[in-house]
Design a protein around this motif. Structure first.
Motif, PDB file in Angstrom:
ATOM      1  N   GLY A 108       0.724  -1.054   0.086  1.00 36.83           N
ATOM      2  CA  GLY A 108       0.175   0.259   0.089  1.00 36.83           C
ATOM      3  C   GLY A 108       0.923   1.381   0.144  1.00 36.83           C
ATOM      4  O   GLY A 108       0.463   2.257  -0.504  1.00 36.83           O
ATOM      5  N   TYR A 109       1.978   1.197   0.582  1.00 41.77           N
ATOM      6  CA  TYR A 109       2.803   2.334   0.735  1.00 41.77           C
ATOM      7  C   TYR A 109       3.329   2.652  -0.501  1.00 41.77           C
ATOM      8  O   TYR A 109       3.680   3.770  -0.970  1.00 41.77           O
ATOM      9  CB  TYR A 109       4.060   2.330   1.744  1.00 41.77           C
ATOM     10  CG  TYR A 109       5.069   3.219   1.805  1.00 41.77           C
ATOM     11  CD1 TYR A 109       4.966   4.529   2.400  1.00 41.77           C
ATOM     12  CD2 TYR A 109       6.140   3.006   1.055  1.00 41.77           C
ATOM     13  CE1 TYR A 109       5.818   5.386   2.367  1.00 41.77           C
ATOM     14  CE2 TYR A 109       7.220   4.056   0.945  1.00 41.77           C
ATOM     15  CZ  TYR A 109       7.164   5.142   1.734  1.00 41.77           C
ATOM     16  OH  TYR A 109       7.979   6.148   1.827  1.00 41.77           O
ATOM     17  N   PHE A 112       0.071   3.017  -3.237  1.00 43.02           N
ATOM     18  CA  PHE A 112      -0.853   4.217  -3.194  1.00 43.02           C
ATOM     19  C   PHE A 112      -0.474   5.095  -2.269  1.00 43.02           C
ATOM     20  O   PHE A 112      -1.051   5.901  -2.147  1.00 43.02           O
ATOM     21  CB  PHE A 112      -2.359   3.252  -2.733  1.00 43.02           C
ATOM     22  CG  PHE A 112      -2.902   2.247  -3.437  1.00 43.02           C
ATOM     23  CD1 PHE A 112      -2.987   2.495  -4.781  1.00 43.02           C
ATOM     24  CD2 PHE A 112      -3.011   1.044  -2.743  1.00 43.02           C
ATOM     25  CE1 PHE A 112      -3.619   1.220  -5.480  1.00 43.02           C
ATOM     26  CE2 PHE A 112      -3.564   0.004  -3.453  1.00 43.02           C
ATOM     27  CZ  PHE A 112      -3.877   0.153  -4.668  1.00 43.02           C
ATOM     28  N   GLU A 114       0.095   5.330   0.690  1.00 41.47           N
ATOM     29  CA  GLU A 114      -0.551   5.283   1.867  1.00 41.47           C
ATOM     30  C   GLU A 114       0.440   5.511   2.790  1.00 41.47           C
ATOM     31  O   GLU A 114       1.402   5.020   3.186  1.00 41.47           O
ATOM     32  CB  GLU A 114      -1.445   4.303   2.113  1.00 41.47           C
ATOM     33  CG  GLU A 114      -2.402   3.862   1.113  1.00 41.47           C
ATOM     34  CD  GLU A 114      -3.187   2.695   1.071  1.00 41.47           C
ATOM     35  OE1 GLU A 114      -4.428   2.432   0.643  1.00 41.47           O
ATOM     36  OE2 GLU A 114      -2.993   1.589   2.099  1.00 41.47           O
ATOM     37  N   LYS A 176      -8.504  -3.060  -4.634  1.00 40.85           N
ATOM     38  CA  LYS A 176      -8.688  -1.713  -3.907  1.00 40.85           C
ATOM     39  C   LYS A 176      -9.054  -0.601  -5.187  1.00 40.85           C
ATOM     40  O   LYS A 176      -9.872   0.201  -4.719  1.00 40.85           O
ATOM     41  CB  LYS A 176      -7.232  -1.170  -3.406  1.00 40.85           C
ATOM     42  CG  LYS A 176      -7.381   0.080  -2.773  1.00 40.85           C
ATOM     43  CD  LYS A 176      -8.049   0.498  -1.639  1.00 40.85           C
ATOM     44  CE  LYS A 176      -7.962   1.854  -1.214  1.00 40.85           C
ATOM     45  NZ  LYS A 176      -8.839   2.068   0.059  1.00 40.85           N
ATOM     46  N   ASN A 248      -7.636   2.716   4.281  1.00 43.49           N
ATOM     47  CA  ASN A 248      -6.510   2.201   3.408  1.00 43.49           C
ATOM     48  C   ASN A 248      -6.189   0.745   3.487  1.00 43.49           C
ATOM     49  O   ASN A 248      -6.467   0.145   4.599  1.00 43.49           O
ATOM     50  CB  ASN A 248      -5.252   3.012   3.539  1.00 43.49           C
ATOM     51  CG  ASN A 248      -4.641   2.838   5.062  1.00 43.49           C
ATOM     52  OD1 ASN A 248      -4.275   1.887   5.510  1.00 43.49           O
ATOM     53  ND2 ASN A 248      -4.295   4.019   5.443  1.00 43.49           N
TER      54      ASN A 248
END
Length: 295
Positions: A108-109, A112, A114, A176, A248
């Motif tokens: 995710g980091y 996206f 996040e 997602k 998230n």
């Protein structure tokens, strides 16, 4: 209900389902059990989406992504999880599967961008530390507990559990962007499940020995399998997709990784054997971290 509570509800349902899975998974074998379970769940989700009109929200552009998410996250990931459960029991398989939180947070980091606040990082660290403590030290004094015994080589079970965790994380990452649209989560979950079931059927019709049931299906095993599919996949996975619409990927994954902690009192009731103090210390630490995250 906030996405935090949705993710925690899914974790609880997965904990209950993992106990329900022990008997049918051992009776049918990994692939046969997964196939029956996904078939039951596909029928349930597709019917609900048809009844509620959820299929009308599905756009053509979303189909390929949800199918890929189903193949990776459910067909491969779920099957690997039950193979791990058959070798290591529900609690230890649960810990290895909970590592999907770490994989999800990292992905995710990078994908996206996040991020988490310092307080969220503290809560996340407590959750993960508690899970590790509960599992890796929780086997002491449980040598006579059949649900804690390890069958076969340890590294094979660990590899299967980590594969399941990685596939779960990848499945969530792929889903997602689609879940940020107006798609109905039940219809989205149905697409993922139906794709995984189709993949299982193709594997079965290929004639592979692994796909065959080790023992024939009966009414009792079918009932448990259908109930398990409804709780874990029809409700639990759909709750995760609802949570992904609001939160998230990393946060949803971390909260849903508390399944091994929720398993402790359930296993105590089920087996009659009280988890040791390390398991409870880990549970308290993880609950504290969860409290920070949902506050």
């Amino acid at each position: 209900m906030g996405y935090e509570w949705l993710a925690l509800a899914a974790a609880f349902l997965w904990a209950v389902a993992s106990i329900l899975s022990v008997t049918p998974a051992q009776h049918l074998g990994t692939f046969a059990y997964s196939r029956w379970r996904m078939g039951c769940t596909s029928a349930i989700l597709a019917s609900i989406a048809l009844f509620t009109g959820g299929w009308a929200s599905v756009e053509t552009s979303a189909i390929s992504a949800m199918m890929l998410s189903g193949v990776i996250g459910i067909f491969i990931g779920d099957t690997a999880l039950f193979a791990c459960l058959n070798r290591m029991g529900p609690r230890q398989a649960g810990l290895l599967f909970s590592c999907h939180a770490v994989f999800s947070a990292i992905l995710g980091y990078f994908l996206f961008s996040e991020t988490m606040t310092n307080l969220e990082l503290l809560g996340s660290g407590l959750v993960f530390s508690g899970v590790l403590t509960a599992i890796f030290f929780g086997r002491k004094g449980q040598s006579n507990n059949q649900l804690e015994s390890i069958k076969g080589k340890v590294w094979v079970g660990i590899s299967l559990g980590l594969l399941a965790a990685l596939c779960q994380a990848l499945g969530g990452i792929i889903a997602k962007p689609v879940m940020l649209t107006e798609i109905d989560p039940i219809a989205a979950s149905a697409m993922r499940m139906m794709t995984a079931f189709a993949a299982h059927c193709l594997f079965f019709f290929s004639g592979a020995r692994l796909a065959r049931a080790t023992r024939p299906m009966n009414l009792k095993i079918f009932s448990i399998t259908a109930l398990n599919g409804f709780l874990a996949m029809a409700v639990g996975m759909t709750l995760i997709l609802y949570a992904l619409q609001q939160g998230n990927v990393g946060m949803v994954a971390l909260l849903s990784s508390t399944t091994p902690i929720m398993l402790l009192p359930i296993l105590w009731i089920y087996s009659g054997k009280r988890p040791n103090r390390f398991a409870w210390i880990g549970a308290i630490v993880a609950v504290a971290g969860t409290g920070i995250l949902v506050s």
